[in-house]
Scaffold this motif. Sequence first.
Motif, short mmCIF file in Angstrom:
data_model
loop_
_atom_site.label_atom_id
_atom_site.label_comp_id
_atom_site.label_asym_id
_atom_site.label_seq_id
_atom_site.Cartn_x
_atom_site.Cartn_y
_atom_site.Cartn_z
N LEU A 45 0.84 -1.19 0.00
CA LEU A 45 0.00 0.00 0.00
C LEU A 45 0.88 1.25 0.00
O LEU A 45 2.02 1.21 0.45
N VAL A 46 0.30 2.34 -0.49
CA VAL A 46 1.00 3.64 -0.51
C VAL A 46 0.10 4.66 0.18
O VAL A 46 -1.12 4.67 0.00
N VAL A 47 0.71 5.54 0.98
CA VAL A 47 -0.02 6.59 1.70
C VAL A 47 0.81 7.89 1.63
O VAL A 47 1.96 7.88 1.19
N ILE A 48 0.21 8.99 2.06
CA ILE A 48 0.97 10.21 2.31
C ILE A 48 0.96 10.49 3.81
O ILE A 48 0.10 9.99 4.54
N VAL A 49 1.93 11.30 4.25
CA VAL A 49 2.19 11.46 5.68
C VAL A 49 2.48 12.92 6.01
O VAL A 49 3.12 13.62 5.23
N ASN A 50 2.03 13.36 7.18
CA ASN A 50 2.58 14.55 7.82
C ASN A 50 3.44 14.04 8.97
O ASN A 50 2.92 13.67 10.03
N ASP A 51 4.74 14.03 8.75
CA ASP A 51 5.69 13.52 9.73
C ASP A 51 6.15 14.69 10.61
O ASP A 51 7.14 15.34 10.33
N VAL A 52 5.40 14.95 11.67
CA VAL A 52 5.60 16.13 12.50
C VAL A 52 6.99 16.11 13.14
O VAL A 52 7.47 15.07 13.60
N SER A 53 7.65 17.28 13.15
CA SER A 53 8.98 17.40 13.74
C SER A 53 9.02 18.59 14.70
O SER A 53 8.35 19.60 14.48
N LEU A 54 9.84 18.46 15.74
CA LEU A 54 10.07 19.55 16.70
C LEU A 54 11.52 19.97 16.53
O LEU A 54 12.44 19.41 17.13
N ARG A 55 11.72 20.96 15.67
CA ARG A 55 13.06 21.29 15.17
C ARG A 55 14.02 21.76 16.25
O ARG A 55 15.23 21.52 16.15
N GLU A 197 -1.77 17.04 0.57
CA GLU A 197 -2.65 16.29 -0.34
C GLU A 197 -1.90 16.00 -1.63
O GLU A 197 -1.01 16.75 -2.03
N MET A 198 -2.28 14.93 -2.30
CA MET A 198 -1.72 14.59 -3.60
C MET A 198 -2.86 14.27 -4.57
O MET A 198 -3.75 13.48 -4.23
N LYS A 199 -2.81 14.88 -5.74
CA LYS A 199 -3.84 14.65 -6.76
C LYS A 199 -3.23 13.97 -7.98
O LYS A 199 -2.04 14.12 -8.27
N ARG A 204 -7.87 14.68 -9.35
CA ARG A 204 -8.63 13.99 -8.29
C ARG A 204 -7.71 13.64 -7.12
O ARG A 204 -6.59 13.17 -7.32
N SER A 205 -8.19 13.85 -5.91
CA SER A 205 -7.42 13.52 -4.72
C SER A 205 -7.25 12.01 -4.62
O SER A 205 -8.24 11.26 -4.68
N ILE A 206 -6.02 11.56 -4.48
CA ILE A 206 -5.75 10.11 -4.46
C ILE A 206 -5.95 9.53 -3.08
O ILE A 206 -6.59 8.48 -2.92
N PHE A 207 -5.41 10.20 -2.08
CA PHE A 207 -5.37 9.64 -0.72
C PHE A 207 -6.30 10.36 0.24
O PHE A 207 -6.36 10.01 1.42
N GLY A 208 -7.03 11.39 -0.23
CA GLY A 208 -7.70 12.29 0.69
C GLY A 208 -6.67 13.22 1.31
O GLY A 208 -5.47 13.02 1.15
N ALA A 209 -7.13 14.23 2.00
CA ALA A 209 -6.21 15.24 2.54
C ALA A 209 -5.96 15.04 4.02
O ALA A 209 -6.85 14.64 4.77
N ILE A 210 -4.74 15.33 4.43
CA ILE A 210 -4.40 15.50 5.83
C ILE A 210 -4.56 16.98 6.14
O ILE A 210 -3.96 17.82 5.46
N GLU A 211 -5.38 17.32 7.11
CA GLU A 211 -5.57 18.73 7.47
C GLU A 211 -5.63 18.85 8.98
O GLU A 211 -6.53 18.29 9.62
#
Length: 219
Positions: A45-55, A197-199, A204-211
Amino acid sequence: FLGPREPIAMVSEAWGIDFEGEVAVILGDLALGASREEAAAAIRLVVIVNDVSLRNLIPGELGKGFGFFQGKPSSAFSPVAVTPDELGGAWDGAKLSLPLSCAVNGKPFGCPNAGDDMTFDFPALICHAAKTRPLAAGTIIGSGTVSNKDPDGGPGRPIAEGGRGYACVAEMRTVETIRDGKPKTEFLHFGDTVRVEMKDESGRSIFGAIEQEIVRHER
């Protein structure tokens, strides 16, 4: 992990809250010491990610020589995961070549192509992870922050200057430091929102959006 619409709750803005737009793959079972071909075949499977960082926490951790821990809190994944065949020609078995749209407070921040300038593709990353251990079904391997060079080979340019922009604040701050001697873009504040998000080529949105909204953590 966080849900794709779940707030990012942090105790302090001083930690340097940042988002990171990435692509990730989810694996089937894979044996220790797997070959590149076996690694590629394990991608389910393939997904998109918001990989949160605390710089502002990361430098001290890396200085200890052991890597990230406190500087990498919970990540959020897209609401939909897709099988590689659904990606058509954008997926070549090793990387996904489509723009990853990132916005902060509704304004475009970056749209770098996830396949361009990918230093290590997914089979390479998977082989590295499997060098000393088997990987169980459900293992998630992230690409790292999507980033593109400028056509002349230099650092990418901001959206406002006609470039592809960036998939994290830290990269924009780094480019500002190179160009101007110091960064001017601030890390995220409480009340800010991030969208990833990735279209596909038809829009068309492929994975739906992370918001997600950045909020103050209350015990």
